[in-house]
Design an enzyme around this catalytic site. Structure first.
Site, PDB file in Angstrom:
ATOM      1  N   LEU A  49       0.935  -0.709  -0.192  1.00  0.00           N
ATOM      2  CA  LEU A  49       0.066   0.083  -0.051  1.00  0.00           C
ATOM      3  C   LEU A  49       0.864   1.034  -0.133  1.00  0.00           C
ATOM      4  CD1 LEU A  49      -2.900  -0.819   2.350  1.00  0.00           C
ATOM      5  CD2 LEU A  49      -3.199  -0.062   0.183  1.00  0.00           C
ATOM      6  N   ASP A  50       0.397   1.981  -1.251  1.00  0.00           N
ATOM      7  CA  ASP A  50       1.028   3.064  -0.807  1.00  0.00           C
ATOM      8  C   ASP A  50       1.137   4.485   0.838  1.00  0.00           C
ATOM      9  OD1 ASP A  50       1.792   3.073  -3.681  1.00  0.00           O
ATOM     10  OD2 ASP A  50      -0.020   4.618  -3.677  1.00  0.00           O
ATOM     11  N   PRO A  51       2.550   4.993   1.044  1.00  0.00           N
ATOM     12  CA  PRO A  51       1.886   5.399   2.399  1.00  0.00           C
ATOM     13  C   PRO A  51       0.805   6.549   2.451  1.00  0.00           C
ATOM     14  CG  PRO A  51       4.268   5.354   1.647  1.00  0.00           C
ATOM     15  CD  PRO A  51       3.440   5.138   0.444  1.00  0.00           C
ATOM     16  N   ALA A  53      -1.537   5.881   1.208  1.00  0.00           N
ATOM     17  CA  ALA A  53      -3.076   5.149   1.276  1.00  0.00           C
ATOM     18  C   ALA A  53      -3.504   4.992   2.995  1.00  0.00           C
ATOM     19  CB  ALA A  53      -3.150   4.125   0.328  1.00  0.00           C
TER      20      ALA A  53
END
Length: 328
Positions: A49-51, A53
């Site tokens: 997961l992107d930071p 997100a």
């Protein structure tokens, strides 16, 4: 003189903790934090997961790490907010604006385009992504000032719906998609097709494979439980730099889900003690019972109260391909 193997540091626990990842924290940072909290020998995650997100990040311990591919191949559900009028270099709020527009779409215009983004679609991943180009990550190339050329790929979007429009500048969507789909790219392309540009301002993952929001636990909750069960240090110990140990891992371990929870879409072979022993030794076993399948490409076996092996069923026998010998 023979050298002794290095003893693994940590507890040999196995299973899943389904983390509700906080905003601003990277997936690998979450793995490191949970490995430290649980004092685990082995730990990994299923699906980055992107930071920026939030949401469902499955963390695997021990034998559960061997089932990670089954989770990553599963469907994922995201809820995300798109802000119209601005396209950024990262397709989210971290990047710089590269296109602006005063146009704003209405709900009907948005819904008319959504069928173009469902099924098997062609998608170019964002420049700031983990895609490897010539052995380097695209985001590393992008940060160094290069413009990485990323080839389009076919991804699967099972469903995409407009949830609400809080105001004229933004819209909330929910998408269920397969492996390799970039939701940021959906927002980027949808904004381009609507002629108004767009980027993601909020992104939350709510399901991954068999895991749902009901399985999630906040990181702060795990930290609080760990702190409640740490030893108390006196002033002398604190001044010397000593770190308080967790005296009782039981309350933390209650959050661990069995490794086989990741395999709910596979056929389960339930073994008696004798069969489990044979499979653990790498031998096949004949399945009995009228409901037992004669053939099955992928199945898992349980026995002794835990996951025993991954394998296949051929001519009525379970053949182990990967045996789980760990404890926990």
């Amino acid at each position: 003189m023979a050298r002794r193997g290095k003893k693994a540091k940590g507890r040999p626990i196995s299973g899943w903790v389904i983390l509700d990842k906080p905003k601003g924290m990277g997936s690998t940072d979450c793995v490191s934090k949970l490995k430290w909290l649980y004092f685990a020998q082995k730990c990994g995650h299923a699906g980055t997961l992107d930071p920026l997100a939030t949401g469902l990040l499955p963390i695997a311990f021990g034998d559960a790490t061997k089932t990670v591919p089954y989770v990553m191949d599963g469907r994922k559900t995201y809820r995300f907010t798109v802000r119209w009028g601005v396209q950024t270099t990262t397709d989210d709020t971290e990047g710089e604006a590269v296109g602006t527009s005063d146009l704003r779409p209405n709900a009907d215009e948005i819904r008319d385009l959504l069928p173009n983004y469902t099924g098997e679609i062609e998608q170019v991943p964002p420049s700031f992504s983990a895609i490897k180009i010539g052995g380097e990550r695209a985001y590393d190339l992008a940060r160094s000032g290069e413009a990485p050329e990323i080839e389009s790929r076919i991804v699967t979007v099972h469903s995409l719906g407009l949830v609400e429009m809080p105001d004229a500048d933004s819209a909330v969507f929910e998408a269920e998609c397969g492996k390799g789909t970039y939701v940021r790219a959906i927002a980027r392309d949808l904004g381009r097709d609507l002629g108004c540009f767009g980027h993601i301002t909020e992104l939350r993952r709510t399901t991954v494979g068999a895991f749902t929001e009901e399985d999630m636990v906040p990181l702060d909750e795990l930290i609080d439980v760990a702190d409640e069960n740490r030893e108390e240090l006196d002033e002398e110990a604190i001044e010397s730099g000593a770190k308080a140990r967790i005296l009782d891992f039981g309350p933390l371990d209650e959050y661990i889900i069995a490794p086989e929870a990741a395999l709910s879409e596979l056929y389960e072979v339930m073994l008696n003690d004798d069969q489990a022993g044979r499979v653990l030794a790498g031998n096949s076993v004949l399945l009995r019972g009228r409901d037992a399948p004669a053939f099955c490409d992928e199945a898992f076996a349980t026995g002794h109260g835990r996951l025993i092996a991954l394998g296949a069923i051929d001519q009525g026998s379970f053949h182990p391909k990967r045996v789980f010998g760990g404890k926990g």
